[in-house]
Design an enzyme around this catalytic site. Structure first.
Site, PDB file in Angstrom:
ATOM      1  N   LYS B  76      53.812  34.289  57.650  1.00 53.12           N
ATOM      2  CA  LYS B  76      52.838  34.645  58.135  1.00 53.12           C
ATOM      3  C   LYS B  76      52.003  34.582  59.199  1.00 53.12           C
ATOM      4  CE  LYS B  76      51.604  38.887  55.743  1.00 53.12           C
ATOM      5  NZ  LYS B  76      49.931  39.492  55.421  1.00 53.12           N
ATOM      6  N   CYS B 179      34.297  49.480  25.176  1.00 50.06           N
ATOM      7  CA  CYS B 179      34.285  50.866  23.920  1.00 50.06           C
ATOM      8  C   CYS B 179      34.902  51.382  24.355  1.00 50.06           C
ATOM      9  CB  CYS B 179      33.505  51.043  23.004  1.00 50.06           C
ATOM     10  SG  CYS B 179      32.649  49.724  22.425  1.00 50.06           S
TER      11      CYS B 179
END
Lengths: 357, 634
Positions: B76, B179
């Site tokens: 870039k 969980c």
């Protein structure tokens, strides 16, 4: 972010976009959805004059992926154009040549999917002789027009139900005027604590007309915008009704001075500085016409404008050009209520108020 | 020259000349960078350095207007430098470097010194924090900017005078309980997190993240249920078995994996009654095996893989899982040393995550998502458009110009600007405020650059110098190298005659000087190794007591009772600062430039609506903005 995902889920009509388009437009589709991208792809736009601000607008909308854009501009390249018109070829020999043929190829390169055409006829001639020309477009954007041109063009376009945006720069200042005639947008808003009701006026030109339940704690709120003719804004008495005394007192002088500059001819010589008293006098007349306090016309601001008037400045072109292009996209998407109807950029105060005149 | 006519008129001759003499740095050449470089060059800066570490991809081209299809995979910084030459009308000197701005070898402190100001055009928090720290060491202004979708913000930072980038807490990414991810998902995002951060990592990722992953270590802090803990542990050891099958190139891997993960594991979870008392039960995966065979036999089925926007059926998801596993296995066979880690632009890894997330969703009765949608969540994609970048770059360049030619000392004349589109305005601006006195980066410690020769300077010399220069007392001072290496305090003077180099100091290292009596503020010196006499930064240290009593910076000092949350007409939640003294409010609103967040309470306790349009609302700028933008007014 949540809003974005929700929008995406709802859109199932992806058939129209090719895989390549989806890959190229990925980051914007994730914002405004496939449906908006499809709408953009069938939209035909006319952009009048490719100066500093026109350059920004065409860059943004070509990147966005419109169907077609016609550029109308008969001007020749001037030396001062090099302050912000970044598609111009660097070579000195371009000066004095007709501008559009010199820049069109560089603009096309931004996105080959957009059909870009140029027209180097005179705007005044088209207004006088071929008003039907303007009805070929879904939208007309006029940049750096005279007041007469705006009013004439607006009349023609209104007759054909074609919405218009007008915009211009004065150095550190800029403006956008809009007449989209009538517009409805369905916005996805979080459901608030207070229930929204159809019929609520957000201001005297924006009204909630429908509310539906959306998913995930959202509401689909349809807002209807009614627009006034551009010729009406210059003597609108609305401001004292929209602003309280405090707000009126601290109103930026930019609004009346920008209106006043529409009464002054653009000087031939880019170096010339406007006459202070002439500008101040005209600005005071505007204050009377708009029914706003003349105390907002300070000598400091008039002085600033005598130098800034009719000049182009890249950061301001980028702000106004970005803002206008984005409003056009949102207008096309029908998912946000558009600017209605006068936006002023004052980069001294870092303000961008919107007035409904 | 005629080309500069407008600039001279707008700035005035003197200010324009001043601006032209500056050398600036732009960090980042992406969405904001492409727009910003154009504005900076056309604003008249004559010397600009550009740094970026990235290469160009297809999805950049919708907004990074200086890049073309042919530039894909190119650097870039290099490409941008060439592209802007076509409009380098004022002969600006451009220098570009491909590299990570945090690399202190490529960008040593001597390199940073050349700049008068730094513009950030970055897309990540880490680099923003780094540049902010550098500007605090250098004492140079930084113009910070960021965009997300239609939102955007510009914040000028004047070190120690105004809030720095760290003065307000930043939003941290949302996390989920272990969980929820491992046994009881209820949303698509839970299943995507499971697929990407657990299943994928356990099967393919060799890095430390795999073994150290939080999701693999379930303790009784995560769940009280012993059955659940046992089950999750069993799953983990089973995955090790699957990993071995993967590595040995076993052809049956896919069918075994589908059976193990989506049938057997689910059946095992179902046996834990406690989990399903209040939740819908998952249903072990069922699909038509003949349909799968048909898909696998037919080459045309490969089209499914690139069908990004449609929802895949269950059997199609199984098919994609088979295909992606096979592709990954083939890659491992060719070269086991090439690591396989998740990358949203790596189709095989994305396909694996999409299909396994969807199958888990299906099992748990959660809606299936398209590959396009899952890519956004798994890849953390932030929507980005040309127009927002264009607007924010415009304001960023204006803020920098103001900093260069305006009044640097009076920070109230400088503004931070947010996009906030309302029927009556497009942006909101607020004056800068002094640093938050609790900010660990700019208030609890002062930073500066010390030049000295590390090979010849002894610790004792440094100690004497800083004591003499700043007023520390020798036997109430400690010196710490780097993060935690204590080399001197009143009971530890063994190192005094050792050179800094022998103590482990290197060029660019930070040394902390601490006042053990808590009188003076602490000092962080960044050591620049240079021959000759030692030069300490020309700064004045404050007494700690004055810092605490100084004018408060952020909102931390405002009593929550004074904050009121109200709903604006479009439903945004806004924080209104409810000041007690109405007359004071009047004064503040009229005197200030820009718009400021103010509201007042009428006698009846209702919020005065007329103030509402001047209120700054909370915005959620991913990775950029403060957690809640409660803007302090004067």
């Amino acid at each position: 972010m949540v809003t974005v995902n929700d929008t995406l889920v709802k859109v199932t009509m992806t058939g129209g976009l090719t895989k390549e388009e989806i890959a190229l437009y990925d980051r914007q589709i994730r914002l405004w959805g496939m449906d908006t991208q499809l709408r953009l792809r069938s939209f035909k736009l006319l952009l009048i004059n490719v100066g500093g601000i026109g350059t920004e607008i065409v860059k943004n909308l070509v990147l966005g992926g419109l169907h077609s854009i016609e550029l109308l501009d008969d001007s020749k390249v001037k030396e001062e154009d090099y302050s912000s018109q970044f598609f111009l070829p660097k070579e000195e020999k371009a000066i004095g040549e007709v501008k559009l043929p010199l820049i069109v190829e560089s603009i096309k390169e931004l996105n080959l999917r957009v059909e870009l055409t140029i027209n180097i006829k005179s705007l005044d001639q088209l207004l006088a002789d071929s008003p039907e020309y303007f009805s070929e477009f879904n939208l007309v954007i006029g940049t750096e027009l005279t007041k007469q041109q705006m009013i004439k063009l607006n009349d023609i376009c209104r007759g054909n139900q074609v919405p218009v945006y007008f915009t211009g720069l004065h150095g550190l200042f800029g403006y956008i005027f809009t007449d989209l005639i009538q517009h409805e947008a369905t916005c996805e808003w979080d459901t608030g604590n207070q229930q929204r009701k159809p019929g609520t006026q957000l201001n005297h030109v924006k009204q909630i007309i429908k509310i539906e339940l959306g998913g995930n704690g959202k509401e689909l709120v349809t807002i209807k915008d009614n627009f006034n003719k551009i010729s009406d804004i210059f003597h609108s008495k609305q401001l004292p009704h929209q602003l309280n005394n405090r707000q009126l007192k601290r109103l930026s002088g930019a609004l009346p001075i920008i209106f006043a500059l529409l009464e002054i001819e653009r000087p031939e010589n880019p170096e010339s500085i406007l006459a202070h008293n002439d500008l101040k006098g005209k600005a005071l007349d505007i204050c009377k016409a708009l029914n706003i306090p003349s105390s907002i016309i300070t000598d400091e601001y008039v002085e600033l404008f005598t130098r800034n008037a009719f000049t182009e400045f890249s950061p301001v072109a980028a702000i106004i050009g970005g803002c206008l292009a984005q409003d056009v996209i949102q207008m096309i998407s029908k998912k946000e209520s558009p600017i209605n109807n006068v936006l002023i950029l004052d980069s001294i105060k870092s303000e961008m108020p919107i007035y409904a005149l | 020259m005629g080309r500069e006519t407008y600039l001279k008129k707008i700035y005035g001759e003197e200010a324009y000349k001043n601006l032209k003499s500056k050398t600036i740095l732009m960090v980042g050449a992406g969405g904001i960078g492409c727009e910003l470089i154009k504005d900076l060059m056309l604003s008249g800066y004559s010397s600009i350095h550009i740094v970026d570490l990235d290469t160009i991809t297809l999805s950049n081209l919708n907004r990074q207007f200086l890049f073309r299809q042919k530039d894909i995979d190119q650097s870039k910084s290099k490409t941008i430098c060439e592209a802007v030459q076509s409009f380098n009308y004022f002969d600006c000197k451009l220098t570009s470097q491909h590299g990570n701005i945090m690399d202190t070898k490529q960008f040593p402190i001597s390199w940073w010194r050349q700049f008068d100001m730094i513009y950030n055009a970055l897309d990540n928090l880490e680099a923003r924090r780094f540049v902010n720290q550098m500007c605090l060491f250098l004492g140079k202004p930084l113009i910070e900017s960021g965009t997300t979708g239609y939102q955007g913000q510009v914040q000028p930072i004047f070190p120690y005078l105004s809030e720095c980038f760290e003065c307000q807490a930043k939003v941290t990414p949302k996390t989920f309980p272990v969980c929820t991810i491992r046994s009881t998902p209820s949303q698509p995002v839970h299943c995507i997190t499971w697929a990407k951060d657990f299943l994928f990592v356990q099967l393919f990722d060799d890095s430390t993240a795999a073994t150290g992953s939080e999701l693999s270590h379930v303790t009784n802090q995560d769940s009280q249920d012993n059955d659940e803990l046992e089950t999750l542990k069993k799953e983990l050891s089973e995955l090790q078995g699957l990993r071995n099958l993967f590595e040995s190139g076993n052809k049956e891997l896919a069918s075994i994996l589908v059976e193990d993960i989506f049938v057997k594991d689910i059946a095992r979870l179902l046996r834990i009654d406690a989990l399903w008392k209040l939740r819908a039960k998952p249903i072990p995966l069922e699909y038509n095996k003949e349909d799968l065979e048909k898909l696998l036999m037919d080459n045309k089925s490969l089209e499914i893989l690139s069908n990004d926007t449609q929802m895949w059926s269950v059997v199609e998801n199984v098919y994609v899982l088979y295909k992606s596993l096979q592709a990954l296995q083939d890659r491992y066979k060719v070269d086991p040393k090439i690591p396989i880690s998740f990358d949203k632009d790596d189709e095989d890894t994305l396909n694996f995550v999409v299909s396994s997330a969807n199958l888990r969703s299906h099992v748990f009765g959660i809606e299936i998502k398209s590959k396009f949608d899952i890519k956004q969540i798994a890849g953390n994609i932030i929507p980005a458009i040309a127009t927002t970048n264009s607007i924010i770059s415009g304001f960023s360049s204006l803020a920098g110009i103001r900093a260069q030619i305006g009044d640097k000392i009076d920070i109230s004349k400088h503004l931070t600007t947010y996009i906030s589109i309302k029927p009556n305005k497009y942006i909101t601006s607020a004056s800068l405020v002094p640093p938050n006195h609790k900010c660990a980066s700019c208030s609890l410690v002062r930073k500066g650059i010390a030049r000295c020769s590390i090979g010849t300077t002894k610790l004792s010399q440094l100690l004497q110098l800083v004591c003499k220069r700043y007023g520390y007392v020798e036997d109430a001072t400690s010196i710490i190298i780097g993060k935690s290496k204590l080399v001197y305090d009143m009971d530890f003077d063994d190192n005094l005659e050792t050179s800094l180099e022998d103590l482990g100091v290197f060029n660019g290292q930070v040394i902390l000087i601490q006042d053990d009596d808590d009188n003076l503020e602490n000092l962080e010196l960044l050591i620049e190794d240079k021959k000759g006499e030692a030069i300490l930064p020309n700064i004045q240290l404050r007494k700690k007591t004055t810092i605490i009593t100084a004018e408060p910076g952020g909102l931390n000092d405002i009593n929550d009772d004074h904050l009121k949350t109200v709903e604006s007409e479009n439903g945004d939640t806004m924080i209104v600062i409810d000041e007690d003294d109405e007359s004071e409010i009047e004064e503040m609103t009229i005197d200030t430039d820009g718009v400021h967040a103010i509201s007042s309470k009428n006698g009846d306790g209702k919020v005065d609506e007329s103030f509402l349009d001047d209120v700054i609302e909370i915005e959620d700028l991913d990775d950029y903005g403060p957690a809640t933008k409660k803007q302090r007014l004067h």
